[in-house]
Scaffold this active site. Structure first.
Site, PDB file in Angstrom:
ATOM      1  N   CYS A 141       0.840  -1.205   0.000  1.00  0.00           N
ATOM      2  CA  CYS A 141       0.000   0.000   0.000  1.00  0.00           C
ATOM      3  C   CYS A 141       0.873   1.252   0.000  1.00  0.00           C
ATOM      4  CB  CYS A 141      -0.941   0.003   1.200  1.00  0.00           C
ATOM      5  SG  CYS A 141      -2.012   1.451   1.242  1.00  0.00           S
ATOM      6  N   CYS A 144      -0.469   4.140   2.105  1.00  0.00           N
ATOM      7  CA  CYS A 144      -0.300   3.970   3.560  1.00  0.00           C
ATOM      8  C   CYS A 144       1.162   4.182   3.960  1.00  0.00           C
ATOM      9  CB  CYS A 144      -0.683   2.562   4.018  1.00  0.00           C
ATOM     10  SG  CYS A 144      -2.110   1.857   3.220  1.00  0.00           S
ATOM     11  N   ASP A 145       2.092   3.620   3.207  1.00  0.00           N
ATOM     12  CA  ASP A 145       3.475   3.524   3.672  1.00  0.00           C
ATOM     13  C   ASP A 145       4.476   4.361   2.880  1.00  0.00           C
ATOM     14  OD1 ASP A 145       2.621   1.694   5.585  1.00  0.00           O
ATOM     15  OD2 ASP A 145       2.855  -0.007   4.235  1.00  0.00           O
TER      16      ASP A 145
END
Ligand code: NDP
Length: 321
Positions: A141, A144-145
């Protein structure tokens, strides 16, 4: 009543942000929800380290803690959270019908409403070095990261819309992005391909796949295989993003609920209603586009409101939902 048969108002299947948010709203509306957690209590966020993009946490929060807090919040209003898998369902097609769900191939739950929040599972390449370094620089992701790799060199695998979108996102924050596409063309839409090709710090390598992720504790590099020439090349990176698709966890509903060709549940308009009365879907089980904790939570709230309105309508049919 047999211990193996239980009648409830609202069954929530799955315990990610969608399921727990549905539970908070359903419990506060007195629907006495029961959540079955599934095999991965807390869902995909329990495999994430830091969650920095959920509103309300100015310093970020780690995924597992956030999910425990969501569970506690749902329980505070009377949600019953049970560890268990729903292994089969028999969903009614009738308005006011009772839906049946089997828990762990054993006990049967009868529910007036069902909220499906079973999520989706990111696909991985499933090579040993990738699996070993998940959480150590390998992520599925970018949104997200990606932030943790600001100013660094990263690579992304995949040639679909997700990979193209995430590659562009990464190119905005990273120093250099190498995109590996296994064929000699991308599956992504032309518009997304134009975007990818216009970014100066993004290099697309076709006919290229991961031979091995390099690094002991954390990602330090990548050995790339050109599947035409069989040549191998090593590049230095600190992050590897896998964007080769997701699989919605909806197999048990196949043949009963309307889905698209990849298994995402189809919901009606802006609601969480499925084709079956009293059955609602939220979170990643019905969303292949946004897939964020906060959007999953939003649709979880909607599912509980839809369930509440449905129950009110069948209790007094003259009432407009
Ligand atoms: P897709 O299935 O469309 O694409 C997957 C990509 O990963 C393909 O390029 C595929 O290659 C590649 N791939 C699969 N397995 C491997 C592997 N083992 N090794 C290397 N590469 C691999 O998935 P997406 O998640 O990109 O998209 C899913 C759906 O969601 C699509 O319909 C897409 O259009 C949609 N979507 C829409 C968005 C939007 O409209 N904004 C944003 C994101 C997704 P190959 O082509 O060789 O099979």
């Amino acid at each position: 009543m047999s211990e193996k048969l239980e009648r409830i108002k609202t069954l929530i299947i799955g315990s990610g942000p969608a399921g727990y948010t549905a539970a908070i709203y359903a419990a506060r509306a007195d629907l006495k929800p029961v959540v079955y957690t599934g095999m991965e209590p807390g869902g995909q966020l329990t495999t994430t380290t830091e969650v920095d993009n959920f509103p309300g946490y100015p310093d970020g929060i780690d995924g597992p803690t956030m999910m425990i807090q969501l569970q506690q919040q749902a329980e505070r209003f009377g949600t019953e959270v049970r560890i268990g898998m729903i292994t089969a369902v028999e969903l009614s097609k009738e308005v006011g019908g009772i839906h049946k769900a089997v828990v762990d191939n054993d006990k049967t739950i009868e529910a007036e409403t069902v909220i499906i929040s079973t999520g989706a599972t990111a696909k991985y390449l499933n090579i040993p070095s990738e699996q070993r370094l998940r959480g150590g620089g390998v992520s599925a992701c970018a949104v997200c990261d990606g932030f943790f790799y600001k100013g660094q060199d990263v690579a992304i695998v995949g040639g679909g819309d997700t990979a193209a979108e995430e590659a562009s996102y990464l190119a905005n924050i990273c120093n250099k992005v190498t995109m590996l596409v296994r064929k000699d063309y991308m599956r992504a839409s032309k518009a997304m391909q134009h975007r990818v090709n216009s970014l100066p710090n993004l290099e697309v390598r076709y006919n290229s796949q991961v031979d091995e992720v390099l690094g002991d504790q954390v990602v330090e590099g990548l050995r790339i295989l050109n599947n035409i020439t069989n040549e191998k090349e090593e590049i230095a990176i600190t992050g590897l993003f896998i964007a080769i698709g997701h699989k919605p966890n909806t197999d048990i509903f196949k043949g009963q609920i309307d889905m698209d060709e990849t298994g995402y549940i189809i919901t009606k308009g802006k609601s969480t209603k499925t084709n079956l009365p009293g059955v609602f879907a939220c979170g990643d089980s019905q969303d292949k586009e946004y897939r964020q904790a906060v959007t999953a939570a939003g649709t979880g709230c909607m599912a509980a409101l839809d369930a509440e309105r449905y129950l009110a309508t069948i209790a007094s049919p003259e009432q407009v939902a």
